[in-house]
Motif scaffolding. Structure first.
Motif, PDB file in Angstrom:
ATOM      1  N   PRO A  47      -4.331   2.043  10.844  1.00 56.58           N
ATOM      2  CA  PRO A  47      -3.766   1.486   9.606  1.00 56.58           C
ATOM      3  C   PRO A  47      -3.027   2.512   8.747  1.00 56.58           C
ATOM      4  CG  PRO A  47      -5.998   0.684   9.955  1.00 56.58           C
ATOM      5  CD  PRO A  47      -5.769   1.746  10.979  1.00 56.58           C
ATOM      6  N   ASP A  48      -3.427   3.775   8.814  1.00 60.67           N
ATOM      7  CA  ASP A  48      -2.785   4.793   7.991  1.00 60.67           C
ATOM      8  C   ASP A  48      -1.798   5.654   8.769  1.00 60.67           C
ATOM      9  OD1 ASP A  48      -4.613   6.098   9.553  1.00 60.67           O
ATOM     10  OD2 ASP A  48      -5.452   7.336   7.940  1.00 60.67           O
ATOM     11  N   HIS A  49      -1.375   5.204   9.923  1.00 61.25           N
ATOM     12  CA  HIS A  49      -0.424   5.987  10.713  1.00 61.25           C
ATOM     13  C   HIS A  49       0.921   6.041   9.988  1.00 61.25           C
ATOM     14  CE1 HIS A  49       2.170   7.313  13.991  1.00 61.25           C
ATOM     15  NE2 HIS A  49       1.073   7.687  14.643  1.00 61.25           N
ATOM     16  N   PRO A 102       7.946  12.990   8.353  1.00 62.10           N
ATOM     17  CA  PRO A 102       7.613  12.888   9.770  1.00 62.10           C
ATOM     18  C   PRO A 102       6.822  11.614  10.061  1.00 62.10           C
ATOM     19  CG  PRO A 102       7.014  15.043   8.869  1.00 62.10           C
ATOM     20  CD  PRO A 102       7.299  14.140   7.705  1.00 62.10           C
ATOM     21  N   LEU A 103       7.140  10.994  11.169  1.00 61.83           N
ATOM     22  CA  LEU A 103       6.518   9.714  11.514  1.00 61.83           C
ATOM     23  C   LEU A 103       5.340   9.857  12.453  1.00 61.83           C
ATOM     24  CD1 LEU A 103       9.900   7.882  11.780  1.00 61.83           C
ATOM     25  CD2 LEU A 103       8.097   7.316  10.155  1.00 61.83           C
ATOM     26  N   GLU A 104       4.831  11.086  12.549  1.00 67.27           N
ATOM     27  CA  GLU A 104       3.591  11.357  13.277  1.00 67.27           C
ATOM     28  C   GLU A 104       2.610  12.062  12.308  1.00 67.27           C
ATOM     29  OE1 GLU A 104       2.706  10.346  16.141  1.00 67.27           O
ATOM     30  OE2 GLU A 104       4.626   9.614  16.893  1.00 67.27           O
ATOM     31  N   PRO A 105       1.311  11.894  12.504  1.00 67.40           N
ATOM     32  CA  PRO A 105       0.328  12.523  11.585  1.00 67.40           C
ATOM     33  C   PRO A 105       0.487  14.047  11.546  1.00 67.40           C
ATOM     34  CG  PRO A 105      -0.729  10.922  13.041  1.00 67.40           C
ATOM     35  CD  PRO A 105       0.666  11.090  13.555  1.00 67.40           C
ATOM     36  N   GLN A 117       0.850  -1.176   0.000  1.00 66.99           N
ATOM     37  CA  GLN A 117       0.000   0.000   0.000  1.00 66.99           C
ATOM     38  C   GLN A 117       0.891   1.232   0.000  1.00 66.99           C
ATOM     39  OE1 GLN A 117      -3.476  -0.339  -0.064  1.00 66.99           O
ATOM     40  NE2 GLN A 117      -2.881  -2.474  -0.372  1.00 66.99           N
ATOM     41  N   PHE A 118       0.422   2.294  -0.609  1.00 67.24           N
ATOM     42  CA  PHE A 118       1.157   3.544  -0.523  1.00 67.24           C
ATOM     43  C   PHE A 118       0.163   4.689  -0.485  1.00 67.24           C
ATOM     44  CE2 PHE A 118       0.673   2.654  -5.027  1.00 67.24           C
ATOM     45  CZ  PHE A 118       0.366   3.886  -5.601  1.00 67.24           C
ATOM     46  N   MET A 119       0.615   5.813   0.041  1.00 67.15           N
ATOM     47  CA  MET A 119      -0.291   6.944   0.226  1.00 67.15           C
ATOM     48  C   MET A 119       0.510   8.253   0.191  1.00 67.15           C
ATOM     49  SD  MET A 119      -1.101   6.705   4.327  1.00 67.15           S
ATOM     50  CE  MET A 119       0.185   7.060   5.539  1.00 67.15           C
ATOM     51  N   PRO A 120      -0.168   9.370  -0.048  1.00 68.23           N
ATOM     52  CA  PRO A 120       0.506  10.662   0.047  1.00 68.23           C
ATOM     53  C   PRO A 120       0.833  10.972   1.498  1.00 68.23           C
ATOM     54  CG  PRO A 120      -1.841  10.975  -0.312  1.00 68.23           C
ATOM     55  CD  PRO A 120      -1.592   9.499  -0.412  1.00 68.23           C
ATOM     56  N   PHE A 121       1.699  11.957   1.702  1.00 71.00           N
ATOM     57  CA  PHE A 121       2.043  12.331   3.075  1.00 71.00           C
ATOM     58  C   PHE A 121       2.336  13.824   3.145  1.00 71.00           C
ATOM     59  CE2 PHE A 121       6.051  11.245   1.019  1.00 71.00           C
ATOM     60  CZ  PHE A 121       6.963  12.161   1.505  1.00 71.00           C
ATOM     61  N   ARG A 122       2.281  14.332   4.346  1.00 74.45           N
ATOM     62  CA  ARG A 122       2.577  15.751   4.599  1.00 74.45           C
ATOM     63  C   ARG A 122       4.069  15.888   4.884  1.00 74.45           C
ATOM     64  NH1 ARG A 122      -0.023  17.370   9.442  1.00 74.45           N
ATOM     65  NH2 ARG A 122       0.711  19.472   8.897  1.00 74.45           N
ATOM     66  N   GLY A 123       4.801  16.210   3.838  1.00 74.29           N
ATOM     67  CA  GLY A 123       6.242  16.268   3.947  1.00 74.29           C
ATOM     68  C   GLY A 123       6.727  17.474   4.732  1.00 74.29           C
ATOM     69  N   LEU A 124       7.908  17.328   5.277  1.00 79.81           N
ATOM     70  CA  LEU A 124       8.598  18.414   5.971  1.00 79.81           C
ATOM     71  C   LEU A 124       9.687  18.895   5.026  1.00 79.81           C
ATOM     72  CD1 LEU A 124       8.902  19.910   8.748  1.00 79.81           C
ATOM     73  CD2 LEU A 124      10.604  18.146   9.338  1.00 79.81           C
ATOM     74  N   ARG A 125       9.623  20.192   4.642  1.00 75.31           N
ATOM     75  CA  ARG A 125      10.541  20.680   3.601  1.00 75.31           C
ATOM     76  C   ARG A 125      11.219  21.981   4.034  1.00 75.31           C
ATOM     77  NH1 ARG A 125       8.267  22.147  -1.206  1.00 75.31           N
ATOM     78  NH2 ARG A 125       6.082  22.191  -0.555  1.00 75.31           N
ATOM     79  N   TYR A 126      12.387  22.202   3.429  1.00 70.65           N
ATOM     80  CA  TYR A 126      13.087  23.464   3.655  1.00 70.65           C
ATOM     81  C   TYR A 126      12.263  24.632   3.120  1.00 70.65           C
ATOM     82  CZ  TYR A 126      17.529  21.102   4.755  1.00 70.65           C
ATOM     83  OH  TYR A 126      18.523  20.352   5.347  1.00 70.65           O
ATOM     84  N   THR A 127      12.318  25.743   3.820  1.00 68.22           N
ATOM     85  CA  THR A 127      11.737  26.987   3.327  1.00 68.22           C
ATOM     86  C   THR A 127      12.859  27.820   2.690  1.00 68.22           C
ATOM     87  OG1 THR A 127      12.153  28.248   5.351  1.00 68.22           O
ATOM     88  CG2 THR A 127      10.107  26.951   5.247  1.00 68.22           C
ATOM     89  N   GLN A 128      12.480  28.903   2.037  1.00 68.33           N
ATOM     90  CA  GLN A 128      13.479  29.768   1.424  1.00 68.33           C
ATOM     91  C   GLN A 128      14.420  30.373   2.464  1.00 68.33           C
ATOM     92  OE1 GLN A 128      11.440  32.663  -0.987  1.00 68.33           O
ATOM     93  NE2 GLN A 128      11.041  31.194  -2.647  1.00 68.33           N
ATOM     94  N   ALA A 129      13.947  30.491   3.699  1.00 72.48           N
ATOM     95  CA  ALA A 129      14.779  31.071   4.755  1.00 72.48           C
ATOM     96  C   ALA A 129      16.007  30.222   5.058  1.00 72.48           C
ATOM     97  CB  ALA A 129      13.948  31.259   6.025  1.00 72.48           C
ATOM     98  N   ALA A 130      15.965  28.939   4.695  1.00 80.61           N
ATOM     99  CA  ALA A 130      17.102  28.057   4.975  1.00 80.61           C
ATOM    100  C   ALA A 130      18.262  28.287   4.018  1.00 80.61           C
ATOM    101  CB  ALA A 130      16.659  26.593   4.913  1.00 80.61           C
TER     102      ALA A 130
END
Length: 428
Positions: free
Chosen positions: A230-232, A425-428, A3-16
């Motif tokens: 199941p989707d954690h 991230p490994l939390e919702p 199974q695969f699903m989309p996720f809320r990624g953690l990404r660099y901002t322009q400030a970085a």
């Protein structure tokens, strides 16, 4: 099937800072010199997370960096679940290639389920390190590289439509000179239906076996603390899914370097398993290199320095057994790949090198011809090297389907996926 699903990624901002200065390769190809160079490019370079310097305290320090960078607005999480279309453009052998895939959260299942299949063996040390990093930070920094058959062409179509619809969300050029283009695609039911045929396919690990096994171990560790929906996210791992038919899927060979001289009776020790051809190379470095590669195309291996400054092509004689102790229960296809031909037909008969010796570092490895030549030049008369052909993607998948794993360092999928485009991230 996975199974695969989309996720809320953690990404660099322009400030970085510029993304060019923030990307790093995965931990297992970063040399100490490379680590220092990347760390000096930007204090937020992904190497500070992926492969931090220090001892036992580094895990907690990385966790602190993740929190600090989010508080300072240097990292931000996408508000909605996304699929991430990823394109790498690179030069290999004088040709320009473009490899495309989709980053998603892929369910971390034990190998025994057959949903995700390995093709190489792993070592315990890296998995322990990666698990401690996940436990401390709750974030996966570098993706697993997966391959899947795209029989219906839906993966290709999804990538092409997504890339054509908008300019890339971010672009970067890594220190190796590769170009990275990245699209964050909001993924709802419509987008997931487009990729539904992939749910009927097995996924194959191209690169990141340790990371995948670590994700399974992390999932199990979390389940020991209590049930997970199941989707954690902790039940999944971030992976780039690339079609096995992708024209940019390049596998480099990994050559074998032996820091010992060859025995004087090396021909006798090979037995009658090989036809041995003495090869005379033309003068000139470029011409010599080209001739070596041409000979290699028709050989199982090309041996350098079995005799001082001499080159020999080794070709298996059909029907003749290899001189080494080949383990029972394997197919002819497994025994026929270059790393196994060399392991059982050359390394063991000539030097008595066993699997335990290989795990202990009895030989060295390189996918770079310049490194091979430098290795030999540094040990004149006291070393040998063997050039191999790349293992074909068809053989990688066939052996994985049969449940047969290759030796470590059998494949080098080039280039490596970038670390720092998105974190998981490994939390919702």
């Amino acid at each position: 099937m996975p199974q695969f699903m989309p996720f809320r990624g953690l990404r660099y901002t322009q400030a970085a800072g510029p993304l060019d200065d923030l990307l790093a390769p995965p931990y297992d190809v970063i040399t100490p010199a490379m680590q220092r160079a990347l760390a000096s490019k930007n204090p937020c370079n992904a190497v500070h997370l992926e492969l931090a310097e220090g001892g036992e305290e580094r895990y907690g320090r990385v966790a602190g960096l993740v929190r600090d960078w989010q508080e300072r607005g240097l990292l931000a999480r996408d508000e909605r679940p996304m699929l991430y279309v990823y394109e790498q453009e690179f030069i290999e052998g004088g040709h320009v290639y473009r490899r495309r895939g989709v980053m998603a959260a892929v369910e971390a299942q034990p190998w025994e389920t057959g949903a995700v299949k390995p093709h190489e063996y792993t070592m315990s040390g890296p998995k322990e390190d990666r698990l401690r990093l996940l436990q401390a930070t709750g974030v996966q920094f570098s993706p697993v590289f997966c391959i899947a058959r795209d029989r219906a062409g839906q993966l290709r179509d999804f990538i092409e439509r997504s890339a054509a619809a908008t300019p890339p969300t971010v672009t970067a050029t890594s220190f190796e000179g590769d170009h990275h283009r990245f699209w964050a695609v909001e993924a709802g039911p419509y987008e997931m239906r487009q990729l539904a045929p992939l749910l009927a396919e097995s996924f194959y690990i191209a690169d990141g076996h340790h990371r995948y096994e670590t994700a399974v171990n992390y999932r199990n560790w979390r389940l020991e603390q209590g049930p997970l929906p199941p989707d954690h996210p902790a039940r999944f791992t971030m992976a780039a899914i690339v079609a096995s038919e992708d024209p940019g899927l390049v596998i480099r060979p990994i050559h074998r370097l032996v820091p010992r001289p060859a025995p004087a009776d090396w021909r006798q020790r090979l037995g009658d398993a090989f036809e041995v051809e003495h090869v005379k190379l033309p003068a000139g470095a470029a011409e010599s290199r080209e001739a070596l590669l041409e000979v290699l195309e028709t050989a199982d291996a090309v041996a350098l320095e079995l005799e001082p400054r001499q080159v020999h092509a080794l070709r298996r004689v059909p029907g003749k057994p290899l001189a080494g102790s080949v383990p029972p229960g394997h197919s002819d296809a497994w025994l026929g790949i270059g790393p196994n031909v060399l392991r059982y037909g050359v390394l063991e008969p000539l030097w008595g090198i066993s699997d335990d010796d290989l795990r202990a570092g009895a030989i060295e490895y390189s996918h770079d011809l310049d490194e091979v030549f430098a290795f030999l030049d540094a040990r004149p008369g006291n070393s040998a090297a063997f050039l191999l052909n790349p293992v074909r993607i068809e053989d990688v998948m066939k052996l994985a389907d049969q449940g047969e794993r290759m030796p470590q360092k059998s494949t080098f999928f080039h280039p490596k996926l970038g670390t720092g485009l998105v974190f998981y991230p490994l939390e919702p």
